[in-house]
Design a protein around this motif. Structure first.
Motif, PDB file in Angstrom:
ATOM      1  N   GLN A 115       0.826  -1.216   0.000  1.00 36.51           N
ATOM      2  CA  GLN A 115       0.000   0.000   0.000  1.00 36.51           C
ATOM      3  C   GLN A 115       0.863   1.270   0.000  1.00 36.51           C
ATOM      4  N   ILE A 116       1.894   1.253  -0.838  1.00 38.19           N
ATOM      5  CA  ILE A 116       2.753   2.423  -1.015  1.00 38.19           C
ATOM      6  C   ILE A 116       2.333   3.121  -2.306  1.00 38.19           C
ATOM      7  N   PRO A 117       2.041   4.411  -2.277  1.00 39.91           N
ATOM      8  CA  PRO A 117       1.672   5.130  -3.505  1.00 39.91           C
ATOM      9  C   PRO A 117       2.729   4.946  -4.595  1.00 39.91           C
ATOM     10  N   PHE A 118       2.274   4.485  -5.770  1.00 42.72           N
ATOM     11  CA  PHE A 118       3.187   4.224  -6.892  1.00 42.72           C
ATOM     12  C   PHE A 118       2.688   5.010  -8.092  1.00 42.72           C
ATOM     13  N   THR A 119       3.468   5.971  -8.541  1.00 45.45           N
ATOM     14  CA  THR A 119       3.064   6.811  -9.670  1.00 45.45           C
ATOM     15  C   THR A 119       3.980   6.572 -10.867  1.00 45.45           C
ATOM     16  N   VAL A 120       3.399   6.668 -12.038  1.00 47.53           N
ATOM     17  CA  VAL A 120       4.151   6.527 -13.285  1.00 47.53           C
ATOM     18  C   VAL A 120       4.072   7.851 -14.034  1.00 47.53           C
ATOM     19  N   GLU A 121       5.231   8.449 -14.290  1.00 43.05           N
ATOM     20  CA  GLU A 121       5.273   9.726 -14.998  1.00 43.05           C
ATOM     21  C   GLU A 121       4.818   9.552 -16.449  1.00 43.05           C
TER      22      GLU A 121
END
Length: 287
Positions: A248-254
């Motif tokens: 549950q770690i925020p994972f963002t893709v640019e």
């Protein structure tokens, strides 16, 4: 006609020398036999045919050392550096890590490569120094750099970093003192797709797709760069994305720009990899 035949033989010996030099990374004994038993005698024969026995006799050691420098000395030294990294991966169980780097920072790797480059340059330059006094100075510098590289590799053997699926971010310094950042301490993970305009030897200096994973924690960040598209690097990135979801770690893709997208498509096609799977990883659609 004799000169042309000699040059052709020299060119053939150089091509086989390059092939044998690249073999050092897979089979050092076979590469050594290829250089000394086949390539070097062929090179010597070409030099004799191109000029004459008398001329070659006067300069024979000069030509032989030049040939051995490029196709034996440099590959062996470079293979030594690679072997140290491979040994570190085995000793510190790199297969247990999602991401593993045999050096804790690019500065350490850059210093090692720069020293190796200077070492090889000085060794080659020594062939052209006319005075014995100058040769002695260069020889002392070469020996000093050789000692430095060996000692540096030994002292930095325990220096590495990586991402462990259980422990989190792991970093070990040259003394072997290990620090970890657990996944509970990581605020967010960012995947940034990009492209390199060129310069990587494996791609012949041509532009290619690259990406990085950044871990943010305690107002700090740790970044892992991926400069080569291969199945292992891509699968490890997928594992990292899945682990972030599990923890549950925020994972963002640019967002990917057009240049990076085109190179990603080209590299995936060239490597014959599962396009849909990796397009999904970088959250882009196939055109």
């Amino acid at each position: 006609m004799r000169k042309i035949i000699g040059i052709i033989i020299i060119v053939i010996s150089v091509l086989f020398g390059v092939a044998s030099a690249t073999l050092f990374f897979e089979d050092g004994i076979a590469a050594l036999i290829g250089i000394l038993v086949f390539c070097l005698p062929l090179f010597i024969a070409g030099q004799i045919i191109r000029s004459s026995w008398t001329e070659f006799k006067n300069k024979k050691m000069y030509w032989i050392w030049i040939y051995l420098f490029f196709f034996l000395f440099v590959p062996v030294c470079f293979n030594f550096l690679i072997s140290i990294d491979e040994l570190k991966k085995q000793v510190f169980n790199a297969e247990e890590y999602i991401i593993f780097r045999p050096k804790s920072s690019s500065l350490i790797g850059g210093l090692q490569l720069f020293s190796f480059f200077v070492f090889c340059t000085l060794f080659f330059y020594r062939f052209f120094v006319p005075h014995s006094k100058g040769k002695k100075i260069i020889t002392k510098l070469i020996i000093s750099l050789a000692v430095f590289l060996i000692c540096f590799s030994y002292l930095m053997f325990k220096d590495y970093r990586g991402v462990h699926p259980e422990d989190g971010l792991v970093r070990s310094n040259w003394l072997g003192n290990q620090t970890t950042v657990s996944f509970d301490q990581i605020d967010s993970i960012n995947l940034d797709p990009d492209y390199s305009p060129g310069g990587h030897a494996r791609y012949g200096g041509s532009p290619h797709f690259i990406w990085s994973i950044e871990f943010k924690h305690d107002n700090e960040h740790s970044t892992y760069n991926f400069t080569l598209i291969d199945k292992s690097n891509l699968e490890n990135t997928i594992l990292m994305k899945e682990l972030a979801s599990k923890r549950q770690i925020p994972f963002t893709v640019e967002e990917m720009n057009k240049e990076a997208y085109d190179l990603l498509a080209l590299d995936l096609e060239f490597k014959e990899l599962d396009e849909d799977k990796y397009y999904q990883l970088f959250e882009v659609s196939k055109k």
